[in-house]
Design a protein around this motif. Structure first.
Motif, PDB file in Angstrom:
ATOM      1  N   GLN A 171       0.786  -1.232   0.000  1.00 49.13           N
ATOM      2  CA  GLN A 171       0.000   0.000   0.000  1.00 49.13           C
ATOM      3  C   GLN A 171       0.824   1.291   0.000  1.00 49.13           C
ATOM      4  OE1 GLN A 171      -3.318  -0.324  -0.404  1.00 49.13           O
ATOM      5  NE2 GLN A 171      -3.300   1.874  -0.803  1.00 49.13           N
ATOM      6  N   PRO A 172       1.947   1.365   0.728  1.00 45.23           N
ATOM      7  CA  PRO A 172       2.706   2.627   0.742  1.00 45.23           C
ATOM      8  C   PRO A 172       3.230   3.059  -0.625  1.00 45.23           C
ATOM      9  CG  PRO A 172       3.393   1.211   2.545  1.00 45.23           C
ATOM     10  CD  PRO A 172       2.522   0.377   1.657  1.00 45.23           C
ATOM     11  N   TYR A 173       3.218   2.144  -1.616  1.00 49.58           N
ATOM     12  CA  TYR A 173       3.840   2.444  -2.903  1.00 49.58           C
ATOM     13  C   TYR A 173       2.847   2.573  -4.056  1.00 49.58           C
ATOM     14  CZ  TYR A 173       7.478   0.447   0.058  1.00 49.58           C
ATOM     15  OH  TYR A 173       8.302   0.164   1.122  1.00 49.58           O
ATOM     16  N   VAL A 174       1.601   2.152  -3.855  1.00 52.65           N
ATOM     17  CA  VAL A 174       0.667   2.086  -4.987  1.00 52.65           C
ATOM     18  C   VAL A 174       0.315   3.462  -5.542  1.00 52.65           C
ATOM     19  CG1 VAL A 174      -0.308  -0.126  -4.307  1.00 52.65           C
ATOM     20  CG2 VAL A 174      -1.337   1.984  -3.440  1.00 52.65           C
ATOM     21  N   ALA A 175       0.476   4.511  -4.736  1.00 52.00           N
ATOM     22  CA  ALA A 175       0.178   5.853  -5.229  1.00 52.00           C
ATOM     23  C   ALA A 175       1.274   6.379  -6.149  1.00 52.00           C
ATOM     24  CB  ALA A 175      -0.009   6.818  -4.051  1.00 52.00           C
ATOM     25  N   TYR A 176       2.417   5.698  -6.174  1.00 46.42           N
ATOM     26  CA  TYR A 176       3.573   6.209  -6.915  1.00 46.42           C
ATOM     27  C   TYR A 176       3.962   5.347  -8.110  1.00 46.42           C
ATOM     28  CZ  TYR A 176       3.900   8.634  -2.472  1.00 46.42           C
ATOM     29  OH  TYR A 176       3.604   9.374  -1.348  1.00 46.42           O
ATOM     30  N   THR A 177       3.337   4.185  -8.263  1.00 44.89           N
ATOM     31  CA  THR A 177       3.694   3.293  -9.368  1.00 44.89           C
ATOM     32  C   THR A 177       2.526   2.385  -9.718  1.00 44.89           C
ATOM     33  OG1 THR A 177       5.241   1.564 -10.091  1.00 44.89           O
ATOM     34  CG2 THR A 177       4.658   1.595  -7.760  1.00 44.89           C
ATOM     35  N   THR A 178       2.481   1.964 -10.971  1.00 46.88           N
ATOM     36  CA  THR A 178       1.460   1.002 -11.406  1.00 46.88           C
ATOM     37  C   THR A 178       2.012  -0.424 -11.423  1.00 46.88           C
ATOM     38  OG1 THR A 178       2.066   1.342 -13.740  1.00 46.88           O
ATOM     39  CG2 THR A 178       0.307   2.733 -12.833  1.00 46.88           C
ATOM     40  N   LEU A 179       3.207  -0.611 -10.912  1.00 47.65           N
ATOM     41  CA  LEU A 179       3.841  -1.925 -10.941  1.00 47.65           C
ATOM     42  C   LEU A 179       3.015  -2.993 -10.232  1.00 47.65           C
ATOM     43  CD1 LEU A 179       7.614  -1.132 -10.277  1.00 47.65           C
ATOM     44  CD2 LEU A 179       6.666  -2.222 -12.312  1.00 47.65           C
ATOM     45  N   PHE A 180       2.259  -2.575  -9.219  1.00 47.60           N
ATOM     46  CA  PHE A 180       1.542  -3.555  -8.402  1.00 47.60           C
ATOM     47  C   PHE A 180       0.042  -3.576  -8.689  1.00 47.60           C
ATOM     48  CE2 PHE A 180       4.973  -1.663  -5.713  1.00 47.60           C
ATOM     49  CZ  PHE A 180       5.897  -2.651  -5.987  1.00 47.60           C
ATOM     50  N   ARG A 181      -0.360  -2.924  -9.760  1.00 49.71           N
ATOM     51  CA  ARG A 181      -1.790  -2.836 -10.060  1.00 49.71           C
ATOM     52  C   ARG A 181      -2.424  -4.214 -10.250  1.00 49.71           C
ATOM     53  NH1 ARG A 181      -4.585  -0.656 -15.484  1.00 49.71           N
ATOM     54  NH2 ARG A 181      -6.670  -0.245 -14.685  1.00 49.71           N
ATOM     55  N   GLU A 182      -1.833  -5.013 -11.108  1.00 51.50           N
ATOM     56  CA  GLU A 182      -2.394  -6.334 -11.371  1.00 51.50           C
ATOM     57  C   GLU A 182      -2.327  -7.211 -10.128  1.00 51.50           C
ATOM     58  OE1 GLU A 182      -0.386  -7.914 -14.746  1.00 51.50           O
ATOM     59  OE2 GLU A 182      -0.817  -6.165 -15.999  1.00 51.50           O
ATOM     60  N   THR A 183      -1.245  -7.111  -9.386  1.00 48.43           N
ATOM     61  CA  THR A 183      -1.085  -7.920  -8.173  1.00 48.43           C
ATOM     62  C   THR A 183      -2.150  -7.583  -7.146  1.00 48.43           C
ATOM     63  OG1 THR A 183       1.305  -8.084  -8.514  1.00 48.43           O
ATOM     64  CG2 THR A 183       0.489  -8.525  -6.294  1.00 48.43           C
ATOM     65  N   THR A 184      -2.384  -6.286  -6.913  1.00 47.45           N
ATOM     66  CA  THR A 184      -3.364  -5.897  -5.903  1.00 47.45           C
ATOM     67  C   THR A 184      -4.781  -6.285  -6.322  1.00 47.45           C
ATOM     68  OG1 THR A 184      -3.454  -3.648  -6.833  1.00 47.45           O
ATOM     69  CG2 THR A 184      -1.967  -4.016  -4.977  1.00 47.45           C
ATOM     70  N   LEU A 185      -5.065  -6.233  -7.610  1.00 49.51           N
ATOM     71  CA  LEU A 185      -6.389  -6.641  -8.079  1.00 49.51           C
ATOM     72  C   LEU A 185      -6.584  -8.150  -7.911  1.00 49.51           C
ATOM     73  CD1 LEU A 185      -6.743  -4.457 -11.300  1.00 49.51           C
ATOM     74  CD2 LEU A 185      -7.971  -4.165  -9.143  1.00 49.51           C
ATOM     75  N   ALA A 186      -5.548  -8.917  -8.201  1.00 51.96           N
ATOM     76  CA  ALA A 186      -5.631 -10.370  -8.012  1.00 51.96           C
ATOM     77  C   ALA A 186      -5.836 -10.707  -6.535  1.00 51.96           C
ATOM     78  CB  ALA A 186      -4.366 -11.039  -8.544  1.00 51.96           C
TER      79      ALA A 186
END
Length: 252
Positions: A145-160
């Motif tokens: 969570q601390p990083y999702v506002a600064y990158t889309t790298l974890f978009r798919e991971t967080t949705l899964a």
């Protein structure tokens, strides 16, 4: 020379690891332990002859281009690290600075921990250990969570993660929390990422409809399932759910 061969092999391995994997490339770029940019610059200074070390220069050019692209793509995340480092007493630019090293190493440590929690969470879900599933996925999201506002790298991971957590939450009877996840998954902003994360929108919509019905929002639940009935006319579970409201195809 043996030394140049070893260096070139190391660069070849690094290029293969980073190919098609932005997280690996980001770690190669930022990790204070790896310090690959410094090693690449050292190699440029030592192996300067482009004829003698032609293959080496090709690897260096590839890595330079790759890291430049990652720096541009992840500019907001890198800027976030610099600002955080300055707040902790560093200058935000020196990889040798302790605050700089700590900030970046914490990022990669959190990623490793999140990956571990996700793997365990997948196993718990398959074993129908839903309390543990929710706990592990909560931990994973908290680490990212601390990083999702600064990158889309974890978009798919967080949705899964949200999709699997939603299923576990519904099994536990926590429909409100389940809806919090399915609302995110069904939002227009999540559509592309959810597809890439192999999240089946029809299954999300089914779970969403069940959760709505469970908390007494019958009309909204029927609407969700009705849409799904059109999309999946052969799904017997949807037909059974709709039949309870007398809105199956035969009653229209």
């Amino acid at each position: 020379t043996i030394a140049s061969t070893v260096v070139e092999e190391a660069f070849t391995t690094l290029a293969a690891i980073c190919l098609g994997d932005d997280l690996n490339a980001l770690q190669g770029l930022l990790s204070p332990k790896l310090r690959m940019k410094k090693h690449i610059q050292d190699a440029k200074n030592i192996y300067q002859n482009p004829v003698t070390f032609k293959s080496m220069h090709q690897k260096i050019l590839y890595l330079d281009t790759l890291f430049a692209a990652i720096e541009k793509e992840q500019e907001r995340l890198i800027q976030h690290f610099k600002e955080k480092e300055k707040k902790e007493g560093g200058d935000g630019d020196d990889d040798d600075d302790q605050s700089s090293a700590n900030c970046k190493e914490l990022f990669f440590e959190n990623l490793n921990r999140a990956e571990s929690e996700i793997r365990i969470g997948y196993g718990s879900l398959q074993d129908e250990k839903y309390d543990e599933t929710v706990k592990q996925f909560n931990n994973a999201l908290q680490l990212l969570q601390p990083y999702v506002a600064y990158t889309t790298l974890f978009r798919e991971t967080t949705l899964a993660i949200r999709w699997r957590r939603a299923r576990a939450l519904l099994e536990l009877g926590d429909a409100e929390a389940c809806l919090a996840d399915t609302n995110v998954l069904l939002s227009p902003e999540a559509s592309g990422g959810a597809s890439a994360a192999s999240v089946d929108r029809t299954e999300v919509l089914k779970t969403h409809g069940k959760a709505l019905i469970k908390i007494g929002k019958l009309e909204e639940g029927k609407e969700a399932l009705g849409k799904l009935r059109i999309m999946c006319p052969q799904d017997e579970e949807i037909a059974e759910l709709l039949s309870k409201f007398d809105i199956s195809d035969g009653d229209k």
